[in-house]
Design an enzyme around this catalytic site. Structure first.
Site, mmCIF file in Angstrom:
data_model
loop_
_atom_site.group_PDB
_atom_site.id
_atom_site.type_symbol
_atom_site.label_atom_id
_atom_site.label_comp_id
_atom_site.label_asym_id
_atom_site.label_seq_id
_atom_site.Cartn_x
_atom_site.Cartn_y
_atom_site.Cartn_z
ATOM 1 N N ASN A 1 0.851 -1.191 0.000
ATOM 2 C CA ASN A 1 0.000 0.000 0.000
ATOM 3 C C ASN A 1 0.888 1.243 0.000
ATOM 4 O OD1 ASN A 1 0.555 0.769 2.825
ATOM 5 N ND2 ASN A 1 -0.505 -1.152 3.270
ATOM 6 N N PHE A 2 0.283 2.407 0.058
ATOM 7 C CA PHE A 2 1.034 3.655 -0.109
ATOM 8 C C PHE A 2 1.757 4.118 1.162
ATOM 9 C CE2 PHE A 2 -2.162 4.336 -3.599
ATOM 10 C CZ PHE A 2 -1.237 4.270 -4.630
#
Ligand code: CTP
Length: 200
Positions: A9-10
């Site tokens: 994920n970011f």
């Protein structure tokens, strides 16, 4: 998913590293359980434990928590992981491609169950809607002492930024809102709140 791909994920890890540095500057011996990131730390008070999977992070946290005064759960842990990762690289040429996912363990909730009266546990919540309601229910469910809420609706807050805008919600339900500031300054506010737990 396969030997060259994973579900991520970011999250940059910057908030977790900033808190580790801030605690270490206060003289704490910090165990920093870190997922994959390019971030570095050289602080002599920080012992870094590198993990890749959510299961490895769970095991590292369980192994270390009993010997710690508390835990701060900043990681954006994947909630699902591939059920049967491929042992060879998946090749192109398929029409559609589905991967069956299975839930990972909730690390914060597991530590919340193991927590003793002399330990603290702090969680994070990143929400897109019903922010305070969702954060309060995570605080209860995971047996946290307080939860740090950041909203994806606030510009400059959350993933990748060097700044963050948080609210801290405690067990009495009080909500303290902080201004947008550098993550290192946010870490100071969070550590101050941890120190305040000892004054209660
Ligand atoms: N967390 C964890 N283990 C997981 C997922 C989350 O320890 N498998 C921790 C995070 O580090 C954070 C808190 O739980 O401190 C809340 O994480 P968040 O992703 O906001 O919530 P979830 O419990 O995963 O719920 P949902 O994704 O459904 O909102």
């Amino acid at each position: 998913m396969d030997p060259v791909r994973f579900i991520g994920n970011f999250s940059s890890g910057k908030m977790g590293y900033a808190i580790a540095e801030e605690l270490a500057d206060h003289g704490a011996s910090v165990v920093l359980v870190s997922g994959v990131t390019a971030l570095k730390t050289k602080h002599p008070n920080i012992r870094r434990v590198d993990v890749v999977t959510a299961q490895e992070m769970y095991e590292a946290c369980i192994d270390n928590y009993a010997n710690c005064d508390g835990g701060i759960m900043t990681a954006a842990v994947a909630d699902f992981t591939p059920l049967t990762p491929e042992d060879k690289k998946v090749k192109r040429g398929k029409e559609n491609y589905s991967i069956e996912l299975t839930p990972t363990k909730d690390i914060a909730a597991s530590l919340g169950r193991a927590k003793t009266n002399s330990q603290f546990l702090v969680g994070f919540a990143l929400e897109t809607n019903d922010e305070e309601f969702n954060a309060k229910s995570k605080l209860e469910k995971k047996n946290l002492d307080f939860i740090v809420l950041n909203s994806l609706n606030d510009t400059g807050a959350g993933f990748q930024y060097d700044t963050n805008k948080i609210s801290i919600i405690d067990r009495e339900g009080s909500v303290k809102k902080f201004d947008l500031k550098p993550k290192r300054e946010v870490a100071k506010d969070i550590v101050t709140e941890i120190i305040n737990l000892y004054k209660k």
